[in-house]
Design a protein around this motif. Structure first.
Motif, PDB file in Angstrom:
ATOM      1  N   PHE A  20       0.852  -1.187   0.000  1.00 52.53           N
ATOM      2  CA  PHE A  20       0.000   0.000   0.000  1.00 52.53           C
ATOM      3  C   PHE A  20       0.886   1.235   0.000  1.00 52.53           C
ATOM      4  N   ILE A  21       0.578   2.165  -0.890  1.00 54.20           N
ATOM      5  CA  ILE A  21       1.403   3.375  -1.003  1.00 54.20           C
ATOM      6  C   ILE A  21       0.542   4.616  -0.860  1.00 54.20           C
ATOM      7  N   PRO A  22       1.109   5.680  -0.310  1.00 54.03           N
ATOM      8  CA  PRO A  22       0.351   6.932  -0.215  1.00 54.03           C
ATOM      9  C   PRO A  22       0.213   7.562  -1.603  1.00 54.03           C
ATOM     10  N   LEU A  23      -0.970   8.036  -1.909  1.00 47.74           N
ATOM     11  CA  LEU A  23      -1.239   8.649  -3.202  1.00 47.74           C
ATOM     12  C   LEU A  23      -0.505   9.978  -3.322  1.00 47.74           C
ATOM     13  N   GLY A  24       0.113  10.199  -4.475  1.00 52.68           N
ATOM     14  CA  GLY A  24       0.765  11.473  -4.741  1.00 52.68           C
ATOM     15  C   GLY A  24       2.212  11.578  -4.312  1.00 52.68           C
ATOM     16  N   LYS A  25       2.742  10.555  -3.699  1.00 50.30           N
ATOM     17  CA  LYS A  25       4.141  10.579  -3.275  1.00 50.30           C
ATOM     18  C   LYS A  25       5.011   9.996  -4.382  1.00 50.30           C
ATOM     19  N   LYS A  26       6.119  10.662  -4.694  1.00 45.05           N
ATOM     20  CA  LYS A  26       7.025  10.178  -5.741  1.00 45.05           C
ATOM     21  C   LYS A  26       7.725   8.913  -5.287  1.00 45.05           C
ATOM     22  N   LYS A  27       7.915   7.984  -6.233  1.00 50.66           N
ATOM     23  CA  LYS A  27       8.555   6.708  -5.901  1.00 50.66           C
ATOM     24  C   LYS A  27       9.962   6.892  -5.352  1.00 50.66           C
ATOM     25  N   CYS A  28      10.681   7.880  -5.853  1.00 44.69           N
ATOM     26  CA  CYS A  28      12.051   8.091  -5.385  1.00 44.69           C
ATOM     27  C   CYS A  28      12.074   8.615  -3.943  1.00 44.69           C
ATOM     28  N   GLU A  29      10.968   9.170  -3.465  1.00 49.64           N
ATOM     29  CA  GLU A  29      10.874   9.692  -2.093  1.00 49.64           C
ATOM     30  C   GLU A  29      10.238   8.689  -1.129  1.00 49.64           C
ATOM     31  N   LEU A  30       9.768   7.589  -1.672  1.00 46.84           N
ATOM     32  CA  LEU A  30       8.984   6.642  -0.895  1.00 46.84           C
ATOM     33  C   LEU A  30       9.839   5.793   0.042  1.00 46.84           C
ATOM     34  N   GLU A  31       9.468   5.799   1.302  1.00 45.90           N
ATOM     35  CA  GLU A  31      10.045   4.892   2.304  1.00 45.90           C
ATOM     36  C   GLU A  31       8.958   3.898   2.661  1.00 45.90           C
ATOM     37  N   GLU A  32       9.356   2.729   3.139  1.00 49.12           N
ATOM     38  CA  GLU A  32       8.348   1.735   3.471  1.00 49.12           C
ATOM     39  C   GLU A  32       8.519   1.183   4.872  1.00 49.12           C
ATOM     40  N   VAL A  33       7.394   0.724   5.404  1.00 46.47           N
ATOM     41  CA  VAL A  33       7.333   0.041   6.683  1.00 46.47           C
ATOM     42  C   VAL A  33       6.940  -1.395   6.374  1.00 46.47           C
ATOM     43  N   VAL A  34       7.637  -2.361   6.950  1.00 46.65           N
ATOM     44  CA  VAL A  34       7.311  -3.771   6.707  1.00 46.65           C
ATOM     45  C   VAL A  34       6.471  -4.290   7.871  1.00 46.65           C
ATOM     46  N   LEU A  35       5.248  -4.677   7.538  1.00 47.67           N
ATOM     47  CA  LEU A  35       4.318  -5.246   8.505  1.00 47.67           C
ATOM     48  C   LEU A  35       4.352  -6.763   8.323  1.00 47.67           C
ATOM     49  N   LYS A  36       4.712  -7.496   9.368  1.00 45.61           N
ATOM     50  CA  LYS A  36       4.789  -8.954   9.288  1.00 45.61           C
ATOM     51  C   LYS A  36       3.386  -9.555   9.181  1.00 45.61           C
ATOM     52  N   ILE A  37       3.319 -10.747   8.602  1.00 48.08           N
ATOM     53  CA  ILE A  37       2.036 -11.440   8.433  1.00 48.08           C
ATOM     54  C   ILE A  37       1.340 -11.630   9.782  1.00 48.08           C
ATOM     55  N   GLU A  38       2.089 -12.008  10.807  1.00 55.28           N
ATOM     56  CA  GLU A  38       1.450 -12.229  12.109  1.00 55.28           C
ATOM     57  C   GLU A  38       0.994 -10.916  12.745  1.00 55.28           C
ATOM     58  N   GLU A  39       1.638  -9.808  12.401  1.00 51.73           N
ATOM     59  CA  GLU A  39       1.197  -8.504  12.895  1.00 51.73           C
ATOM     60  C   GLU A  39      -0.138  -8.116  12.255  1.00 51.73           C
ATOM     61  N   LEU A  40      -0.272  -8.394  10.958  1.00 49.56           N
ATOM     62  CA  LEU A  40      -1.545  -8.151  10.281  1.00 49.56           C
ATOM     63  C   LEU A  40      -2.638  -9.024  10.880  1.00 49.56           C
ATOM     64  N   GLU A  41      -2.317 -10.276  11.160  1.00 47.37           N
ATOM     65  CA  GLU A  41      -3.287 -11.189  11.768  1.00 47.37           C
ATOM     66  C   GLU A  41      -3.728 -10.682  13.140  1.00 47.37           C
ATOM     67  N   ALA A  42      -2.805 -10.145  13.919  1.00 50.16           N
ATOM     68  CA  ALA A  42      -3.153  -9.599  15.233  1.00 50.16           C
ATOM     69  C   ALA A  42      -4.132  -8.433  15.094  1.00 50.16           C
ATOM     70  N   ILE A  43      -3.872  -7.546  14.143  1.00 44.30           N
ATOM     71  CA  ILE A  43      -4.784  -6.425  13.898  1.00 44.30           C
ATOM     72  C   ILE A  43      -6.151  -6.938  13.455  1.00 44.30           C
ATOM     73  N   ARG A  44      -6.161  -7.923  12.569  1.00 43.61           N
ATOM     74  CA  ARG A  44      -7.425  -8.480  12.077  1.00 43.61           C
ATOM     75  C   ARG A  44      -8.251  -9.080  13.211  1.00 43.61           C
ATOM     76  N   LEU A  45      -7.598  -9.888  14.050  1.00 42.37           N
ATOM     77  CA  LEU A  45      -8.323 -10.540  15.137  1.00 42.37           C
ATOM     78  C   LEU A  45      -8.855  -9.544  16.166  1.00 42.37           C
ATOM     79  N   LYS A  46      -8.022  -8.601  16.555  1.00 40.88           N
ATOM     80  CA  LYS A  46      -8.402  -7.672  17.615  1.00 40.88           C
ATOM     81  C   LYS A  46      -9.318  -6.555  17.123  1.00 40.88           C
TER      82      LYS A  46
END
Length: 148
Positions: free
Chosen positions: A19-45
């Motif tokens: 998922f990327i923020p709209l309007g941000k240039k690719k060369c300026e883009l930084e990313e956060v890595v969300l682990k699969i189990e972290e996504l599962e925790a958010i989904r469950l809770k």
């Protein structure tokens, strides 16, 4: 020496993992890595609205471990949203309840949830299927590595 990390059980694998923020240039883009189990925790809770103890049971971890997982997940999402960073969903220490099966009659290879689904071929309906993890005929939950 720290204890090895236990695999966390997840029931959901995302169809979309970036998922990327709209309007941000690719060369300026930084990313956060969300682990699969972290996504599962958010989904469950937050989506299933389960209690922390129920979430921990579903993921096969302690309540404290679940709390640590969801705290890390929420922090990463908050950083991405407030600082305009991309979210990449990948990696982690997780396992699923899915097993690969192969139909002996028609040769179709497919995955099913071993705890809920029946081990019959979705193509031809045959019960003559081979579990890819045990390399033997079975219709129960399996453990081990894929042998075919």
């Amino acid at each position: 020496m720290p204890r090895p990390t236990k695999f966390r059980r997840v029931e959901f694998l995302p169809k979309y993992n970036y998922f990327i923020p709209l309007g941000k240039k690719k060369c300026e883009l930084e990313e956060v890595v969300l682990k699969i189990e972290e996504l599962e925790a958010i989904r469950l809770k937050d989506i299933e609205e389960l209690k922390q103890e129920e979430c921990a049971e579903k993921m096969h971890v302690s309540r404290q471990t679940f709390q640590n997982i969801i705290d890390d997940a929420r922090k990463k999402v908050a950083i991405a949203l407030t600082q305009g960073k991309a979210i990449k969903i990948a990696g982690g220490n997780y396992t699923t309840n899915f097993c690969k099966f192969k139909c002996v009659n028609c040769g179709k290879v497919y995955e099913i949830n071993c705890e809920h689904d029946k081990a019959s071929c979705p193509k031809c309906g045959s019960k003559n299927v081979m579990c890819g993890k045990k390399a033997e005929f079975c219709s129960k939950r399996c453990k081990g590595k894929n042998n075919w």
